[in-house]
Enzyme design. Structure first.
Site, short mmCIF file in Angstrom:
data_model
loop_
_atom_site.label_atom_id
_atom_site.label_comp_id
_atom_site.label_asym_id
_atom_site.label_seq_id
_atom_site.Cartn_x
_atom_site.Cartn_y
_atom_site.Cartn_z
N ARG A 50 0.83 -1.21 0.00
CA ARG A 50 0.00 0.00 0.00
C ARG A 50 0.86 1.26 0.00
NH1 ARG A 50 -1.97 3.08 4.09
NH2 ARG A 50 -1.66 1.47 5.67
N TYR A 102 -14.19 17.50 -17.22
CA TYR A 102 -14.77 16.16 -17.24
C TYR A 102 -15.88 16.06 -16.20
CZ TYR A 102 -15.09 11.18 -16.10
OH TYR A 102 -15.55 9.93 -15.82
N ASP A 174 -4.75 19.12 -15.41
CA ASP A 174 -5.10 17.79 -15.91
C ASP A 174 -4.56 17.70 -17.34
OD1 ASP A 174 -6.35 15.56 -17.10
OD2 ASP A 174 -8.07 15.72 -15.76
N LYS A 199 -6.20 6.28 -19.81
CA LYS A 199 -6.34 6.76 -21.18
C LYS A 199 -5.06 6.53 -21.99
CE LYS A 199 -10.41 8.13 -19.71
NZ LYS A 199 -10.41 8.04 -18.26
#
Length: 381
Positions: A50, A102, A174, A199
């Site tokens: 983690r 978005y 972004d 993406k």
């Protein structure tokens, strides 16, 4: 030795694999934890996945190398990455955001960030005067997408950096649509760069990932502290899939961009298309700004057709292009933002931005460009 982006895509970051250079592909360290050598001595660098894992760390080094970042943290999705960034702020902090974002980001802001006491101002960040007017004393950050989703608006990153620096605020960009191959916001003054790695970086529509790229060590320490507290870090196997995808980032981006330019030119001449939004077209209002701050125009475009019925017809009749959400893979994908990617944006705001029921968003893939053009032609016949 300095390496060009294409070489860094293939060969990754430091080349310092934990077990030497025998493996050409970075091994998948599919383990939750690591053994301690003895009491009081933790293993060198790795002790719990983690927090740290060799496969994920190598991916983070690779993305940092591409983005020009001091450090990068890999998350389970782009939204997890953005959510972690917004944990940097406290109740009452004001964030100036691009008005065209978005839809998932807008939902996060409305559902979580406002509940946590953040004040969010949505402005047209492509408009320098509107941006200047929004810079109140309590602004702690500017958050932009450029090009934006889905209207392909272009914001001047250098100008935003100037505003943020004067204010003592952070600039968060972004960079999903252009990827590090075409644009590097940190070199233009950004403090944090976020990616939906799902993406273009992953590039195969087969895994989810997100990245926060940090310009300096102080920000990196804060983001890593937040990530260790909240979790959501990328698993070893998904990290390996991302590394595999990045190896072909350069060739995929070049081919997809070449296709997008041809398709945009075709759409401009089609009688049922009323508007084409693509930053690679010279008549795009952000063309010159994008040309100054990036190395390409990417492979995302949106276009308006003459009616909602025509939009539905296109979605029903395309044969090569797939009617699906997401973007950035080898397959071309088309979607209707008003009912899919931006359904959570209030209708009044959608209308103001131009996100109507006749607007289609197209992620151009790496198929043959003429095949894609003919597919669109027959779908609009």
């Amino acid at each position: 030795m300095s390496q060009n982006l294409e070489t860094r895509c293939v060969h990754g970051g430091s080349h310092r694999f934990p077990d030497g250079r025998d493996s050409i592909s970075m091994p998948i360290y599919q383990t939750a934890t690591f053994a301690h050598p003895d009491l009081g001595h933790s293993p060198d660098r790795f002790y719990y996945t983690r927090l740290t894992n060799p496969t994920r760390n190598y991916l983070e080094e690779t993305v940092s190398s591409l983005e020009g970042a001091g450090d990068t943290v890999a998350f389970t999705s782009g939204m997890a990455a953005i959510a972690a960034v917004f944990e940097l702020f406290a109740p009452g902090d004001r964030i100036v955001c691009s008005s065209d974002l978005y839809g998932g980001t807008v939902l996060l802001f409305d559902l979580v960030s406002r509940k946590n006491g953040l004040v969010l101002d949505f402005v047209d960040t492509a408009d320098a005067d509107a941006l200047a007017s929004a810079m109140a004393p309590d602004v702690k950050a500017i958050y932009i997408e450029t090009p934006s989703n889905p209207m392909m608006n272009v914001t001047d990153i250098r100008l935003c950096a100037e505003f943020a620096k004067k204010q003592g605020a952070l600039l968060i960009v972004d960079n999903t649509f252009l990827s590090p191959y075409f644009q590097n916001p940190i070199a233009l003054g950004a403090d944090l760069v976020v990616h939906s790695g799902t993406k273009y970086l992953g590039g195969h529509n087969d895994t989810l990932a997100g990245f926060v790229c940090c310009a300096d060590a102080a920000l990196s320490q804060r983001i890593r502290r937040i990530s260790s507290a909240t979790g959501g870090l990328l698993a070893p196997f998904d990290s390996w899939l991302m590394l595999r995808g990045i190896k072909t980032l350069a060739v995929r981006m070049e081919r997809a961009q070449e296709n997008a330019r041809a398709i945009a030119a075709f759409l401009q001449t089609h009688p049922r298309v009323t508007r084409v939004h693509y930053v690679g077209l010279p008549d795009h209002p952000g063309y010159e700004v994008n040309a100054r701050q990036s190395r390409g125009s990417g492979a995302m475009l949106s276009f308006a057709v003459d009616s909602h019925e025509t939009a539905l017809q296109v979605l029903e009749k395309v044969k090569i292009i797939t009617f699906a959400e997401s973007l950035g893979g080898p397959e071309s994908l088309i979607t209707l933002p008003v009912t899919q990617t931006h359904a959570d944006v209030p209708e009044e705001e959608r209308e103001k931005l131009g996100i109507t029921d006749s607007l289609l968003r197209l992620s151009v893939g790496i198929e043959n460009a003429q095949d894609l053009i003919e597919d669109l032609r027959q779908a609009m016949a």
